[in-house]
Design an enzyme around this catalytic site. Structure first.
Site, mmCIF file in Angstrom:
data_model
loop_
_atom_site.group_PDB
_atom_site.id
_atom_site.type_symbol
_atom_site.label_atom_id
_atom_site.label_comp_id
_atom_site.label_asym_id
_atom_site.label_seq_id
_atom_site.Cartn_x
_atom_site.Cartn_y
_atom_site.Cartn_z
ATOM 1 N N TYR A 1 0.971 -1.175 0.106
ATOM 2 C CA TYR A 1 -0.027 -0.180 0.030
ATOM 3 C C TYR A 1 0.679 1.395 -0.141
ATOM 4 C CZ TYR A 1 -4.465 -2.612 0.552
ATOM 5 O OH TYR A 1 -5.412 -3.614 0.445
ATOM 6 N N GLU B 1 -7.767 -7.499 5.393
ATOM 7 C CA GLU B 1 -7.060 -8.676 4.785
ATOM 8 C C GLU B 1 -6.050 -9.426 5.834
ATOM 9 O OE1 GLU B 1 -4.793 -6.176 2.083
ATOM 10 O OE2 GLU B 1 -6.896 -5.532 1.047
ATOM 11 N N SER C 1 -14.636 -19.515 -9.572
ATOM 12 C CA SER C 1 -15.479 -20.172 -8.319
ATOM 13 C C SER C 1 -15.213 -21.335 -8.352
ATOM 14 C CB SER C 1 -16.869 -19.723 -8.678
ATOM 15 O OG SER C 1 -17.044 -18.216 -8.960
ATOM 16 N N GLY D 1 -21.488 -17.510 -14.920
ATOM 17 C CA GLY D 1 -21.869 -17.107 -13.441
ATOM 18 C C GLY D 1 -22.521 -18.230 -12.859
ATOM 19 N N VAL E 1 -19.018 -9.938 -9.205
ATOM 20 C CA VAL E 1 -18.518 -9.738 -10.583
ATOM 21 C C VAL E 1 -17.356 -10.406 -10.660
ATOM 22 C CG1 VAL E 1 -17.661 -7.766 -12.038
ATOM 23 C CG2 VAL E 1 -19.348 -7.363 -10.373
#
Length: 398
Positions: free
Chosen positions: A98, A140, A209, A276, A388
């Site tokens: 980061y 996280e 997935s 999906g 998404v």
């Protein structure tokens, strides 16, 4: 919570930053990859960079977060942050990265906005960035702890046990841990990252997935091939389709993802389009195993029955439930398919029970349309969940 002085500054400068955020994101990524080319080669999705979708998603998330801080100072957009954190965890992102992002992002902001970036403006937007970054870092860290891994150390080697062709462009891979240790548990709807080495030496990562039963030590992913040979967008799916067979090994992350089926006795609507359907199948398998009793409405849209991956499983798992019905729409149906199920998914003739919880997965236009129809039918916005595939452009597109 954003400080009062920074809130006033961010509110005043948000229109200008919002108007320029696309240019800022574009310049940021160019600066980042010039300084760290290994990030584009081995971490960031080269397809999303080439198409510009990652830049749109970054711009949308920053603008949405800043707007939320100004308009709702006592809350935090945890749904948006949770989605980002899960994706980051599946990639093995760590806190020090980061700071790297901060360096190049604020360099881009200064270059794009020029003299408008006064010390006061820079300090206010710095506060916005670190509020967002530290929230993500904290989320996280919790996600890593839940999987029992050191931050960023999410990868294990898995062996392909078998491969099955579902359609001309869809293949299913069954995997098991190469070290023989138990497979990590996952929740219905979650995904894993797969990392492959491509012919040019890049180690590209994509998310897929999980389907199948969480109790097994086998894990199943179903991959749709993107056929555009000249684009990096489908380079991982094409590699998996053309090169990976039983006995091969893949680097696989721990499971993550926030589109998870919550324990509920409410009626459910599970809607998908195209590939999906994969997280939906995992949910259906779980519901069948748990002997779910409440009504379940299964909705799916596809180009044709031949393109509907795992069609038989989709119908069979629905049939195992106590009170469930499946409704499939096809743009190019086979003979005898109901006329009212031809074309795009249209829920106007489908009853939706009061108190329904909905889970959506598919292309963004499909999910926008279905969500709008569900809202019109009285489903609460808070009870509509979505996933998404790829960068989340819902916020970026307004």
């Amino acid at each position: 919570m954003l400080s009062e002085s920074s809130t006033a500054t961010v509110r005043a400068t948000l229109p200008a930053v919002g108007a320029a955020i696309g240019d800022i994101a574009d310049l940021f990524y160019r600066k980042l990859f010039d300084a760290h080319p290994e990030l584009l080669r081995d971490l960031f999705n080269r397809g999303n960079q080439a198409s510009g979708t990652q830049r749109q998603a970054l711009a949308g998330s920053i603008a949405a977060f800043a707007t939320h801080l100004v308009e709702h100072p006592d809350t935090r957009p945890d749904v948006m942050l949770g989605r980002i954190a899960n994706k980051h965890a599946s990639l093995g992102i760590t806190a020090p990265q980061y700071a790297v992002v901060h360096t190049h992002l604020f360099s881009a902001i200064a270059e794009v906005l020029g003299d408008a970036v006064t010390p006061e403006v820079a300090a206010a937007w710095d506060e916005v960035y670190w509020l967002m970054a530290n929230a993500l870092i904290s989320m996280e860290e919790r996600l890593y702890a839940q999987q029992g891994v050191v931050a960023g150390d999410v990868w294990r080697e898995w062996t392909v046990v078998s491969r099955a062709e579902e359609t001309e462009d869809v293949a299913t891979f069954r995997l098991t841990p190469s070290d023989g240790a138990p497979a990590p548990a996952f929740r219905p709807g979650q995904y894993v990252s797969l990392q492959v080495e491509l012919p040019d030496g890049a180690h590209q990562i994509r998310q897929y997935s999980l389907t199948g039963a969480p109790a097994s030590d086998l894990r199943t992913v179903t991959v749709k091939r993107v056929r555009d040979e000249g684009s990096p967008e489908g380079e991982v799916s094409r590699h998996l389709h053309t090169r990976v067979r039983a006995g091969d090994r893949l680097r696989v992350s721990a499971p993550y993802g926030d589109l998870v089926l919550h324990t509920t006795h409410a009626p459910l609507l599970l809607a998908s389009a195209g590939i999906g359907c994969t997280p939906i199948l995992s949910m259906l398998e779980h519901l069948a195993a748990e002997e779910h009793r409440a009504p379940v409405t299964v909705v799916h849209g596809d180009r044709s029955p031949a393109d509907h991956a795992l069609r038989a499983d989709h119908a069979a798992l629905t049939g195992k439930l106590h009170d469930a019905s499946a409704h499939f729409w096809y743009e190019d149906p086979e003979a005898g398919h109901p006329a009212e199920r031809t074309g795009l998914v249209d829920l106007s003739g489908l009853p939706v029970a009061s108190g329904t919880h909905a889970y959506l997965c598919g292309p963004l236009p499909f999910m926008r349309a279905v969500r709008g129809q569900l809202l019109d039918k009285g489903v609460a916005a808070s009870d509509i969940h979505y996933e998404v595939f790829g960068p989340d452009l819902w916020l970026a597109q307004g």
